[in-house]
Design an enzyme around this catalytic site. Sequence first.
Site, PDB file in Angstrom:
ATOM      1  N   LEU A  21       0.838  -1.199  -0.028  1.00  0.00           N
ATOM      2  CA  LEU A  21      -0.076   0.018   0.046  1.00  0.00           C
ATOM      3  C   LEU A  21       0.896   1.523   0.131  1.00  0.00           C
ATOM      4  O   LEU A  21       1.909   1.415   0.659  1.00  0.00           O
ATOM      5  CB  LEU A  21      -0.931   0.186   1.052  1.00  0.00           C
ATOM      6  CG  LEU A  21      -1.886  -1.145   1.171  1.00  0.00           C
ATOM      7  CD1 LEU A  21      -2.893  -0.943   2.413  1.00  0.00           C
ATOM      8  CD2 LEU A  21      -2.671  -1.410   0.042  1.00  0.00           C
ATOM      9  N   ASP A  29       1.574  -3.376   5.653  1.00  0.00           N
ATOM     10  CA  ASP A  29       0.769  -3.016   4.449  1.00  0.00           C
ATOM     11  C   ASP A  29       1.106  -3.885   3.298  1.00  0.00           C
ATOM     12  O   ASP A  29       0.685  -3.243   1.999  1.00  0.00           O
ATOM     13  CB  ASP A  29       0.735  -1.411   4.278  1.00  0.00           C
ATOM     14  CG  ASP A  29       2.323  -1.254   4.045  1.00  0.00           C
ATOM     15  OD1 ASP A  29       3.237  -1.912   4.282  1.00  0.00           O
ATOM     16  OD2 ASP A  29       2.698  -0.058   3.471  1.00  0.00           O
TER      17      ASP A  29
END
Lengths: 168, 421
Positions: B294, B336
Site C-alpha cells: 500500500l 501493508d
Amino acid sequence: MVRLRAICLCASVLGTALTPVQATEFAADEFSLKATFLYRFAQYTQWPPPPRSAMRFCIVQYPQLLQALQRLPIQIDAKAIDAGPALADCDVLMVGLSERRALQQWQTWLAGRQLLIVTDNAEAYRQLGMIQLLTSPDGISFQVNLRRTQSRQLNLGSQLLKLAQQVD
Amino acid sequence: MPVKPSSVRPLSLVSRLTRLNLLILAGTIFITVLLLAAVTWHSARERHLAEAAVNTEQLALNLAASLVFLDKAAAEAELQTYAQRQDVLDLAVYQRDMQIFASQPAKVSPLWLQADSYQLLDWLQLQVRRPIRFKAETVGSVVVTESMAGLQQALLSLLLLFGLIVILALFAASRLLHLVQRKALAPVVELAELADYAARQQDYSIRGTVRRRDEVGRLTERLNELFKRIEIWQQDLQQQLQQQQQARMQLDKLAHSDHLTGLANRLFFETELPRAVAYVAAQQQTLALLFIDLDNFKTVNDRWGHDAGDEVLQIVAKRMQSQLRQTDRLFRLGGDEFAVLLTDIGQPEWAMQLADRLIQSVREPMWLKNSLMPVGATVGLAFCPQDSTDAALLLQQADQAMYQAKRAGKNTCRRFSDDEN
C-alpha cells in the site's frame, strides 16, 4: 445176522448189570429176546386195581422161554403151568401151544380173568392172544389185539401200541 | 429407549448344543442297546438251553419204547421229526454200552462231556444229553446238538431294526432339540445380536428386553447398564472431541488467518505458495504471484492513528477481495503488504489487468474520520513457470517487481524483468 444184532441190542438195553460175557451168552438165544419182550410188555401194561405187588409170569408149554426168563439178569417170578386152576396167581400168560382143542380148553379157563396173554404162534393168537410176537429176518416185532385187552380191562401203554406192527 | 427388534436365527451355540445333546443321546442309546443286546443274548441262550433240555427230556421219554423194543425205525422216525426243528444240528440215541442205536444224520457231533446227563453251550452251539429211562431203569441216552445261529440271526435282525428305529428317532430328536434349544436360547442369541449390533454400529442406545428374572435376565440387565454407561461416556467423549475440534479449528484459524482483515496470513501463504507452484508445474498451467504494497500507509498511521490504519487495511482487503475470482487467493503478509495467487490464468496480460483493477479499487476515495485517506497500491508480478519454478525465488521476483513499480511511481504495477535488475 440182523436178528443176532437185534438180540445183542436187546440184551444191552435190558437190566442194569449185564456184562459183555453175559451178553455173548444171550446173543444166540432168540428165546431170550422173546423173554425180554415179554417182560417189557408187562411193564407197559396197566392192570385194574388192586395194584400188583409182584408180577408173576406163567408159561404154558414153552420151557425154552421159561428158561430164558429165568436167565434174565433181573429177578423174575416165572413158572410153568399146565392147567386152569394154576391161573389164580398169574398176571402174564405166555402160551406156547398151538393145538386148537387145547386152546379152546384154555379159553374156558381164562374166561373172566384179567391176564395179559402173549403168544408167538398164530393159532394161539387167533383164539385167545392179546399180543403176538412175530419173528422176521429183521428181528422181532409184535401185533396187538386191543379189543381183547380192553375186554379183560387191561390198558396197554400208548408207546407200546405205537410200536406194534398191527393193532386190531 | 430404542430397543432393537429381535430376529432369532440359528447360531453356532444352538447347533453346537444340539450336536452335543445328540451325541450324548446317541452315545447313551448305543451303550444301552449294547448292554440290552448282551443281556438279551445271554438270557436268550440260557432260555434256548433250558428249552432244549426240556425238549430233550421229552424226546428221551418218546424214545424209551423204541429203545426197549429195539425198534430202530421208530427211533429214527422220532429223531427225524425232532430234527425238523430249527437249529437242530444232530441227534443221537446211545444204548447203555454207548453204542449208537439211532442218529440223525448219520454222523453226529462228539460228546462234549463224559456224563450221563448234562447241558452245555458254547458261543454258537449247545449240547444236551439226557438218559432214557423206563420204569426207573436207564436204558440209554439221547444227545441233542443245536446251533444258535438262528438265535443269533434273530438277535442281529432285532438289533438292525432297533438301529433303524434309533436312527429315525435321533433324526426326529435332532429336529426337536434344534427347535427347543433355539427357543430356549433365544434370549441368549438375542443378547449376542444386541452386543454384535452395538459393537458394529457403535450404537449403545439400544437395550435388551428382560423376559424372565433368570440368569439371562440378569445378564441382560447388566448389559443394559453397561450400554448405558458406555452411552454416557460416548456422549461425554463426543462432546469433548467437538470442543477439542472447535478449539483446534480456532487455533488453526488463528494460525493461518489475519485477525484484522480475516484474510489468510503469511504463515498460510508460505505453505500455499510452494504447493501452488508444484500444482501448476504438474498441470502445466501458469501461476501469477501479485505482491501488493500500500502507498502512503505510514502517513495514515502517523496522521490519523493506528485505528484508522487498521480500518484502512480492512477496507482495502474487502475491496481487493471483491475484484478476485473464487479460485484466487488473497493473503495479508504483514503491515501493508498483501499477496495474490492466481492459478490457471491463461494469459499473463489477464494478471496485469487484474493488478490494474486492484490498484483502482484501492484508489477509490476512502473517507475516514472526515478525511480522505490518501492510500494507493503498488503491485509487482512474477509468473511461474515463466519467471521461476522456485517458490522463494518467485516471491523474491514479485517483491523486486513491486519495488520497480515503486521506483517508477506509485499506484502502478510492474512485471518482473531481469533486464531492469
